[in-house]
Design an enzyme around this catalytic site. Structure first.
Site, PDB file in Angstrom:
ATOM      1  N   SER A 275      10.478  74.491   9.113  1.00  0.00           N
ATOM      2  CA  SER A 275      11.093  75.370  10.107  1.00  0.00           C
ATOM      3  C   SER A 275      12.003  76.343   9.381  1.00  0.00           C
ATOM      4  O   SER A 275      12.520  76.043   8.298  1.00  0.00           O
ATOM      5  CB  SER A 275      11.919  74.542  11.100  1.00  0.00           C
ATOM      6  OG  SER A 275      12.744  75.374  11.907  1.00  0.00           O
TER       7      SER A 275
ATOM      8  N   TYR B 269      18.182  67.875  12.603  1.00  0.00           N
ATOM      9  CA  TYR B 269      16.970  68.690  12.524  1.00  0.00           C
ATOM     10  C   TYR B 269      17.065  69.653  11.344  1.00  0.00           C
ATOM     11  O   TYR B 269      16.137  69.767  10.542  1.00  0.00           O
ATOM     12  CB  TYR B 269      16.766  69.462  13.832  1.00  0.00           C
ATOM     13  CG  TYR B 269      15.448  70.208  13.890  1.00  0.00           C
ATOM     14  CD1 TYR B 269      14.298  69.560  14.315  1.00  0.00           C
ATOM     15  CD2 TYR B 269      15.357  71.544  13.520  1.00  0.00           C
ATOM     16  CE1 TYR B 269      13.079  70.231  14.377  1.00  0.00           C
ATOM     17  CE2 TYR B 269      14.142  72.223  13.579  1.00  0.00           C
ATOM     18  CZ  TYR B 269      13.016  71.558  14.009  1.00  0.00           C
ATOM     19  OH  TYR B 269      11.817  72.221  14.049  1.00  0.00           O
TER      20      TYR B 269
END
Length: 255
Positions: free
Chosen positions: A146, A159
């Site tokens: 990501s 995350y």
């Protein structure tokens, strides 16, 4: 040139294949000619996706998989091989996020995110690589990271950390496994519209985020197809340890 992106005769395993990008990746790989192993925890969704792919003429198999369990990962590869043959391509897509301030993040929530996004990807990659090395078979691993592994936002500390770790893991595995003809690369998607977040992008908060993207638009799952097929196919044969950002220029604008 199109033949270099052809995946006919290859078997691809996609984790997190029960929803979102995992579903799209399965369709993309099947359309490129691959037989696709659909791996996730929600068996009922996998069965539906398998039926969709087979209706289009693709070979597909569904395997129940919790990537946090090494035993489950090994069993899933065994099941995949019985159904479709040895796996050639792994797409490490399984991932979760929990939104809470770092000060309020419980230990269990941290562990759930990191164990899925980072430890799970490691277990799947290692299991595939061990089998490839044992059979002297080349392979390709595509880790779905990501842009939050490259830059940060608040409220999702585990995350951010897990995706940054996955990017670094990609590079070290590429270095160690290149001698075995195993390629390990990563894709860093920016903000991509999926079934889970589509309503958000029409809200004031969503619109403010879009305004920070130089292309002034949200990404679509198909915008990741080129990167995925490049890294999975012969077209990317001289690429390993690469991290491809697909984000409409978002990370450039954040420097």
């Amino acid at each position: 040139m199109s033949k270099r992106f052809d995946l006919s005769g290859k078997v691809a395993l996609v984790t997190g294949a029960s929803s979102g990008l995992g579903v799209h990746f399965a369709h993309t790989l099947a359309e490129a000619g691959a037989s696709v192993v659909l791996a996730a925890r929600r068996a009922e969704r996998l069965s539906s996706l398998q039926a969709e792919l087979e209706k289009k003429g693709a070979r597909a198999a569904a395997v129940t998989l919790d990537v946090q369990s090494g035993e489950a990962v090994s069993a899933a590869f065994d099941q995949a091989e019985r159904a479709l043959g040895a796996v050639d391509i792994v797409v490490n897509n399984a991932g979760i996020s929990i939104v809470k301030p770092a000060l309020d993040m419980p230990e269990d929530d941290w562990d759930a995110v990191v164990d899925t996004n980072l430890r799970g990807a490691w277990l799947v990659a290692q299991t595939a690589a061990k089998r490839w090395v044992a059979t002297r078979r080349p392979g390709s691993i595509v880790n779905i990271a990501s842009i939050l592994g490259l830059r940060t936002i608040g409220q999702v500390a585990p995350y951010n950390a897990s995706k940054a770790g996955l990017i670094h893991l990609t590079r070290v595995l590429a270095m160690e496994w290149a001698r075995h003809q195993i390629r390990v690369n990563a894709i860093c998607p920016g903000y991509i519209e999926t079934e889970m977040n589509s309503a958000f992008w029409s809200t004031p908060g969503g619109q403010r985020l879009i305004e920070r993207i130089p292309q002034r638009r949200i990404g679509k799952p198909e915008h990741l197809d080129g990167a995925l097929l490049l890294l999975a196919s012969e077209a990317g044969a001289f690429m390993t340890g690469s991290v491809l950002t697909v984000d409409g220029g978002h990370t450039v604008n954040s420097l």
